[in-house]
Design an enzyme around this catalytic site. Sequence first.
Site, PDB file in Angstrom:
ATOM      1  N   LEU A  84       0.969  -1.159  -0.094  1.00  0.00           N
ATOM      2  CA  LEU A  84       0.070   0.052  -0.116  1.00  0.00           C
ATOM      3  C   LEU A  84       0.711   1.204  -0.174  1.00  0.00           C
ATOM      4  O   LEU A  84       0.377   2.410   0.411  1.00  0.00           O
ATOM      5  CB  LEU A  84      -0.881  -0.006   1.168  1.00  0.00           C
ATOM      6  CG  LEU A  84      -1.900  -1.219   1.062  1.00  0.00           C
ATOM      7  CD1 LEU A  84      -2.929  -1.042   2.332  1.00  0.00           C
ATOM      8  CD2 LEU A  84      -2.739  -1.341  -0.169  1.00  0.00           C
ATOM      9  N   HIS A 103      -5.082  -4.976  -8.064  1.00  0.00           N
ATOM     10  CA  HIS A 103      -5.921  -4.102  -7.542  1.00  0.00           C
ATOM     11  C   HIS A 103      -7.288  -4.670  -7.402  1.00  0.00           C
ATOM     12  O   HIS A 103      -7.748  -5.424  -8.366  1.00  0.00           O
ATOM     13  CB  HIS A 103      -5.958  -2.973  -8.415  1.00  0.00           C
ATOM     14  CG  HIS A 103      -6.602  -1.848  -8.020  1.00  0.00           C
ATOM     15  ND1 HIS A 103      -6.163  -1.065  -6.914  1.00  0.00           N
ATOM     16  CD2 HIS A 103      -8.169  -1.354  -8.424  1.00  0.00           C
ATOM     17  CE1 HIS A 103      -7.046  -0.129  -6.643  1.00  0.00           C
ATOM     18  NE2 HIS A 103      -8.368  -0.066  -7.692  1.00  0.00           N
ATOM     19  N   GLU A 173      -9.131 -12.493  -7.103  1.00  0.00           N
ATOM     20  CA  GLU A 173      -7.730 -12.073  -7.138  1.00  0.00           C
ATOM     21  C   GLU A 173      -6.792 -13.344  -6.684  1.00  0.00           C
ATOM     22  O   GLU A 173      -5.821 -13.177  -7.225  1.00  0.00           O
ATOM     23  CB  GLU A 173      -7.322 -11.059  -5.704  1.00  0.00           C
ATOM     24  CG  GLU A 173      -8.232  -9.725  -5.989  1.00  0.00           C
ATOM     25  CD  GLU A 173      -7.800  -8.957  -4.887  1.00  0.00           C
ATOM     26  OE1 GLU A 173      -6.638  -8.805  -4.354  1.00  0.00           O
ATOM     27  OE2 GLU A 173      -8.702  -8.324  -4.199  1.00  0.00           O
TER      28      GLU A 173
HETATM   29  C1  GAR Z   1      -6.188  -7.113  -1.892  1.00  0.00           C
HETATM   30  O1  GAR Z   1      -7.427  -7.002  -2.006  1.00  0.00           O
HETATM   31  C2  GAR Z   1      -5.360  -6.171  -2.974  1.00  0.00           C
HETATM   32  O2  GAR Z   1      -5.973  -6.256  -4.162  1.00  0.00           O
HETATM   33  C3  GAR Z   1      -5.371  -4.594  -2.372  1.00  0.00           C
HETATM   34  O3  GAR Z   1      -5.182  -5.136  -0.953  1.00  0.00           O
HETATM   35  C4  GAR Z   1      -5.528  -6.296  -0.496  1.00  0.00           C
HETATM   36  C5  GAR Z   1      -4.468  -6.964   0.101  1.00  0.00           C
HETATM   37  O4  GAR Z   1      -5.062  -8.107   0.593  1.00  0.00           O
HETATM   38  N1  GAR Z   1      -4.590  -3.905  -2.991  1.00  0.00           N
HETATM   39  C6  GAR Z   1      -4.959  -2.608  -3.232  1.00  0.00           C
HETATM   40  O5  GAR Z   1      -5.935  -1.992  -2.829  1.00  0.00           O
HETATM   41  C7  GAR Z   1      -3.829  -1.724  -3.969  1.00  0.00           C
HETATM   42  N2  GAR Z   1      -4.575  -0.542  -4.527  1.00  0.00           N
HETATM   43  P1  GAR Z   1      -4.151  -9.422   1.263  1.00  0.00           P
HETATM   44  O6  GAR Z   1      -2.909  -8.920   2.118  1.00  0.00           O
HETATM   45  O7  GAR Z   1      -4.848 -10.366   1.927  1.00  0.00           O
HETATM   46  O8  GAR Z   1      -3.524  -9.982  -0.173  1.00  0.00           O
END
Ligand code: GAR
Length: 197
Positions: A84, A103, A173
């Site tokens: 992030l 994303h 994802e």
């Molecule tokens: C995920 O949903 C990813 O797409 C998002 O953060 C989450 C992380 O989850 N990323 C963003 O929003 C980037 N702009 P995780 O740590 O469980 O993989």
Amino acid sequence: MPLRVAVCISGRGSNLEALLRSLGPTDGVSVVLVISNRADAGGLAVARDHDVPTAVVANTATADDWLRVLEAHRVDFVVLAGFLRKVPAEVIAQYRGRLINVHPALLPDHGGPGMYGLNVHRAVLARGDLESGATVHGVTEQYDDGPILGQARVPVRPDDTPEALAARVLAVEHRLLPAAVRAAARTGRAVPFTLND
Ligand code: GAR
């Protein structure tokens, strides 16, 4: 020689875990490093459980700090999986075409600064979109910019909460990101791909 991949995280690391579980011996991918900007990120434990070396790269780290870590682990390819913070421009330049991000929306909609986590899903619901999904794209100096390489769609339901939509998107994802990395391993570059890769 397998593609040597670093995965960058800031939080729980469920995409990291999905990637590590999904990759098999014939995929030509070795996750050689997990980088977190936070020492307390849950995903660091995921890395340790899979015997993947970890590094904490603080928010104050310079491009040289980043490149030192990446070079020490001979990283070919970088995956941002819930990372992030902005990656320093010199690192992006060095890994251009070999740096991807996942994303939780259908870019180019609902991206940019501040668009992470539940903020994204709130924006999708506020606009009344009928579908959402996940995007894997090449990383450039702008947030959530860069070529779209693959997407997976999910429906938005009339009674959705941001949390319910987030969970539905996260499930795709977890399939999309491994497919992107498998496709990249064939050429060593970030390439367009489908969920079947
Ligand atoms: C995920 O949903 C990813 O797409 C998002 O953060 C989450 C992380 O989850 N990323 C963003 O929003 C980037 N702009 P995780 O740590 O469980 O993989």
